[in-house]
Design a protein around this motif. Sequence first.
Motif, PDB file in Angstrom:
ATOM      1  N   LYS A 265       0.403  -1.031  -0.160  1.00 27.87           N
ATOM      2  CA  LYS A 265       0.076   0.171  -0.083  1.00 27.87           C
ATOM      3  C   LYS A 265       1.160   1.304   0.113  1.00 27.87           C
ATOM      4  CE  LYS A 265      -3.762  -1.940   2.440  1.00 27.87           C
ATOM      5  NZ  LYS A 265      -4.924  -1.771   1.943  1.00 27.87           N
ATOM      6  N   THR A 266       0.639   1.842  -1.254  1.00 28.39           N
ATOM      7  CA  THR A 266       1.970   2.777  -1.469  1.00 28.39           C
ATOM      8  C   THR A 266       1.423   4.149  -1.299  1.00 28.39           C
ATOM      9  OG1 THR A 266       1.356   2.795  -3.516  1.00 28.39           O
ATOM     10  CG2 THR A 266       3.799   2.605  -2.471  1.00 28.39           C
ATOM     11  N   LYS A 267       1.850   5.342  -1.216  1.00 28.22           N
ATOM     12  CA  LYS A 267       0.864   6.354  -1.069  1.00 28.22           C
ATOM     13  C   LYS A 267       0.333   6.303   0.448  1.00 28.22           C
ATOM     14  CE  LYS A 267       0.683   8.437  -5.519  1.00 28.22           C
ATOM     15  NZ  LYS A 267       0.091   9.095  -6.368  1.00 28.22           N
ATOM     16  N   THR A 268       0.202   5.916   0.980  1.00 28.34           N
ATOM     17  CA  THR A 268      -0.283   5.302   2.658  1.00 28.34           C
ATOM     18  C   THR A 268       0.438   5.617   3.653  1.00 28.34           C
ATOM     19  OG1 THR A 268      -1.434   4.156   1.016  1.00 28.34           O
ATOM     20  CG2 THR A 268      -1.412   3.341   3.949  1.00 28.34           C
ATOM     21  N   ALA A 269       0.067   6.968   4.356  1.00 27.96           N
ATOM     22  CA  ALA A 269       0.440   7.115   5.746  1.00 27.96           C
ATOM     23  C   ALA A 269      -0.069   6.243   7.030  1.00 27.96           C
ATOM     24  CB  ALA A 269       1.056   8.544   5.704  1.00 27.96           C
ATOM     25  N   VAL A 270       0.991   6.152   7.847  1.00 27.99           N
ATOM     26  CA  VAL A 270       0.003   5.807   9.378  1.00 27.99           C
ATOM     27  C   VAL A 270       0.086   6.348  10.334  1.00 27.99           C
ATOM     28  CG1 VAL A 270       0.602   4.143  11.059  1.00 27.99           C
ATOM     29  CG2 VAL A 270       0.981   3.254   8.347  1.00 27.99           C
ATOM     30  N   LYS A 271      -0.876   6.633  11.087  1.00 23.78           N
ATOM     31  CA  LYS A 271      -1.440   8.337  11.574  1.00 23.78           C
ATOM     32  C   LYS A 271      -1.737   8.148  13.504  1.00 23.78           C
ATOM     33  CE  LYS A 271      -1.281  10.973   8.154  1.00 23.78           C
ATOM     34  NZ  LYS A 271      -0.793  12.032   7.674  1.00 23.78           N
ATOM     35  N   LYS A 272      -2.070   6.457  13.473  1.00 20.56           N
ATOM     36  CA  LYS A 272      -1.866   6.089  14.946  1.00 20.56           C
ATOM     37  C   LYS A 272      -2.136   4.769  14.603  1.00 20.56           C
ATOM     38  CE  LYS A 272      -6.225   6.323  18.245  1.00 20.56           C
ATOM     39  NZ  LYS A 272      -6.845   6.346  18.447  1.00 20.56           N
ATOM     40  N   VAL A 273      -1.792   4.084  16.234  1.00 19.74           N
ATOM     41  CA  VAL A 273      -1.511   2.417  16.342  1.00 19.74           C
ATOM     42  C   VAL A 273      -2.177   2.172  17.973  1.00 19.74           C
ATOM     43  CG1 VAL A 273      -0.072   0.322  17.066  1.00 19.74           C
ATOM     44  CG2 VAL A 273      -0.040   2.225  15.162  1.00 19.74           C
ATOM     45  N   THR A 274      -3.221   1.175  17.201  1.00 18.34           N
ATOM     46  CA  THR A 274      -3.671   0.511  18.546  1.00 18.34           C
ATOM     47  C   THR A 274      -3.101  -0.132  18.444  1.00 18.34           C
ATOM     48  OG1 THR A 274      -5.416  -0.315  17.571  1.00 18.34           O
ATOM     49  CG2 THR A 274      -5.467   2.202  18.561  1.00 18.34           C
ATOM     50  N   ASP A 275      -3.108  -1.694  19.884  1.00 17.45           N
ATOM     51  CA  ASP A 275      -2.825  -2.137  19.696  1.00 17.45           C
ATOM     52  C   ASP A 275      -3.282  -4.138  19.405  1.00 17.45           C
ATOM     53  OD1 ASP A 275      -6.027  -2.210  21.180  1.00 17.45           O
ATOM     54  OD2 ASP A 275      -5.069  -3.577  22.285  1.00 17.45           O
ATOM     55  N   LYS A 276      -4.536  -3.422  18.362  1.00 24.40           N
ATOM     56  CA  LYS A 276      -5.515  -4.040  17.620  1.00 24.40           C
ATOM     57  C   LYS A 276      -5.646  -3.402  15.838  1.00 24.40           C
ATOM     58  CE  LYS A 276      -7.305  -7.537  20.798  1.00 24.40           C
ATOM     59  NZ  LYS A 276      -8.199  -7.769  21.623  1.00 24.40           N
ATOM     60  N   THR A 277      -5.008  -2.231  16.541  1.00 21.61           N
ATOM     61  CA  THR A 277      -5.096  -1.877  14.126  1.00 21.61           C
ATOM     62  C   THR A 277      -3.808  -0.706  14.435  1.00 21.61           C
ATOM     63  OG1 THR A 277      -6.317  -0.305  15.618  1.00 21.61           O
ATOM     64  CG2 THR A 277      -7.835  -2.320  14.474  1.00 21.61           C
ATOM     65  N   VAL A 278      -4.072  -0.501  12.686  1.00 28.73           N
ATOM     66  CA  VAL A 278      -3.303   0.340  12.795  1.00 28.73           C
ATOM     67  C   VAL A 278      -4.003   1.574  11.875  1.00 28.73           C
ATOM     68  CG1 VAL A 278      -2.035   1.324  10.370  1.00 28.73           C
ATOM     69  CG2 VAL A 278      -1.212  -1.197  11.494  1.00 28.73           C
ATOM     70  N   GLU A 279      -4.310   2.011  11.741  1.00 29.17           N
ATOM     71  CA  GLU A 279      -4.961   3.885  10.965  1.00 29.17           C
ATOM     72  C   GLU A 279      -4.149   4.627  10.039  1.00 29.17           C
ATOM     73  OE1 GLU A 279      -7.814   4.774  14.732  1.00 29.17           O
ATOM     74  OE2 GLU A 279      -8.067   6.950  13.139  1.00 29.17           O
ATOM     75  N   ALA A 280      -4.356   4.610   8.942  1.00 29.39           N
ATOM     76  CA  ALA A 280      -3.394   4.650   7.907  1.00 29.39           C
ATOM     77  C   ALA A 280      -3.927   5.602   7.199  1.00 29.39           C
ATOM     78  CB  ALA A 280      -2.930   3.804   7.547  1.00 29.39           C
ATOM     79  N   GLU A 281      -3.857   7.046   6.601  1.00 29.02           N
ATOM     80  CA  GLU A 281      -4.645   7.445   5.776  1.00 29.02           C
ATOM     81  C   GLU A 281      -3.885   7.414   4.008  1.00 29.02           C
ATOM     82  OE1 GLU A 281      -5.296  12.717   6.598  1.00 29.02           O
ATOM     83  OE2 GLU A 281      -3.515  12.567   5.454  1.00 29.02           O
ATOM     84  N   ALA A 282      -4.698   7.152   3.652  1.00 30.24           N
ATOM     85  CA  ALA A 282      -4.313   7.100   2.300  1.00 30.24           C
ATOM     86  C   ALA A 282      -4.782   7.725   0.811  1.00 30.24           C
ATOM     87  CB  ALA A 282      -5.154   5.421   1.481  1.00 30.24           C
ATOM     88  N   THR A 283      -3.998   8.299  -0.258  1.00 35.61           N
ATOM     89  CA  THR A 283      -3.929   9.289  -1.000  1.00 35.61           C
ATOM     90  C   THR A 283      -4.352   8.825  -2.044  1.00 35.61           C
ATOM     91  OG1 THR A 283      -2.515  11.144   0.390  1.00 35.61           O
ATOM     92  CG2 THR A 283      -3.109  11.538  -2.403  1.00 35.61           C
ATOM     93  N   GLY A 284      -5.380   8.905  -2.838  1.00 33.62           N
ATOM     94  CA  GLY A 284      -5.774   8.039  -4.333  1.00 33.62           C
ATOM     95  C   GLY A 284      -5.606   8.344  -5.404  1.00 33.62           C
TER      96      GLY A 284
END
Length: 492
Positions: A265-284
Amino acid sequence: VIGGSAYLAYGVWELRHPNEQFEPDPSKKNLVILGTGWGAVSLLKKLDTENYNVIVISPRNYFLFTPLLPSCTTGTVEHRSIMEPIRSITRHKRAAVKFYEAEATKIDPERKTVMIDDCSDVQGASNKTEVSYDMLVVSVGAENATFGISGVRENSCFLKEIEDAQRIRKKIMDCVETATFKDQSPEEVERLLHMVVVGGGPTGVEFAGELQDFFDQDIKKWVPEISDKFKVTLIEALPNVLPSFSKQLIEYTESTFKEEKITIKTKTAVKKVTDKTVEAEATGPDGKKTIEVMPYGLLVWATGNALRPVVKDLMSQIPAQKDSRRGLAVNEYLVVQGTKDIWATGDCAVAGYAPTAQVASQEGAFLARLFNTMAKSEAIENTIHDLSSKLNLQPGNAGEVAVQIETNEKKLRRIKDLKPFHYTHQGSLAYIGSERAVADVSWFNGNFATGGGLTYLFWRSAYLSMCFSTRNRVLVVLDWLKSKAFGRDVSR
Ligand code: NAD
């Protein structure tokens, strides 16, 4: 065969039975080296230790061959095979070298001291103290960049030290075993078997490749029930992975990953991490940004380097370092700007090159040449000084002494003519999984970009030749043979 065996036996004997060393001489200058990584060790290897009182300080008492660290996370190579005790290096020097296993916590450039803290689990009565230096080399490397992103430090694994590789290896098998636990829900199985790697630099790419190999070649055979559920995702903020490699090799890597079923997954920047998930912002492609939440079992964070606190603190004490952001700005002789007696090498120094093992190693070797030269010229200067006094005391020998002075002055000029540090880039190599590698190499003033199975053999032989010692080389080859013959060990 006989010749080779005799050579190997001699090497082993030499290693086990070094000659007696000179004891440290308090009348000589204290040369303190911080670190046991690429820069420090390549300096130590070539340094004539009899010229100084050499003291090495590092929280780890071994050198780690980092290029093979990703292979340790899956057991393709065992961790001890890429570790070399620092004492096996220092014991072979002509003059004894002091080693303190400790972390340098503060450098005081005014008082010329380093505060050190014994950070091991076993603590003696003395565990925090100070070491004085006349000359200091800072080769402490860098720590993992997290960019202050919430949850990264608490929930992800890094890949810098041997403990990181061991932790990842254990966690992979933990995820597999927990996924096969009785009555596990399908969503939970999917989460546990989702391995997320953040950062598409060489570290992230090599790890993702090794991990997929481990799954395809071993885990799948021993735990067939999870065959279609194991998934590796590589997340990169930029438009492509391996930004420092040529376009052709980037495309080759991306198509190989596709074949290996690694999701990029390129153009995708991780913004937040929890113990079970990764939250990322993807640019289309239209520039539109969307937030994606990805559940994961294992998260490996490989987004590059950040300054260590001891380096940051030193920079804050030197006005000339005010504008430097990425590390200690050094001049062309690797002297830290704004100081006279501090040098820096490797990832903690900014000399205008990428923070790689190759750069650090060449910088260390340069400093050894510089320090050997400085000691030699000091000795010649003393001789010239003595000869000049003789000239005044015994005018009868004037002709002979003058010739000796001139010879020494010539020698001094020759020695002092040491060129500034210049880095020679030999190329970049990266393993990309399924027995393929990519190489951007510079030979005979030309650049060659190659990828594939043959490059993989080249990668293996290049890394083998770069290993620290014969012992390391033998162990790595045995590990490769062992994992090929019996498969990697899937025990936790
Ligand atoms: P790197 O700096 O090369 O790559 C990190 C990547 O992470 C970057 O591409 C960046 O865009 C991405 N990133 C940063 N923040 C992100 C976020 N929030 N979300 C998603 N992606 C993000 O780091 P590295 O791979 O650890 O390498 C460090 C240095 O060591 C480099 O100079 C590298 O060349 C060198 N190295 C070389 C090799 C090799 O040649 N085989 C192997 C390992 C390291």
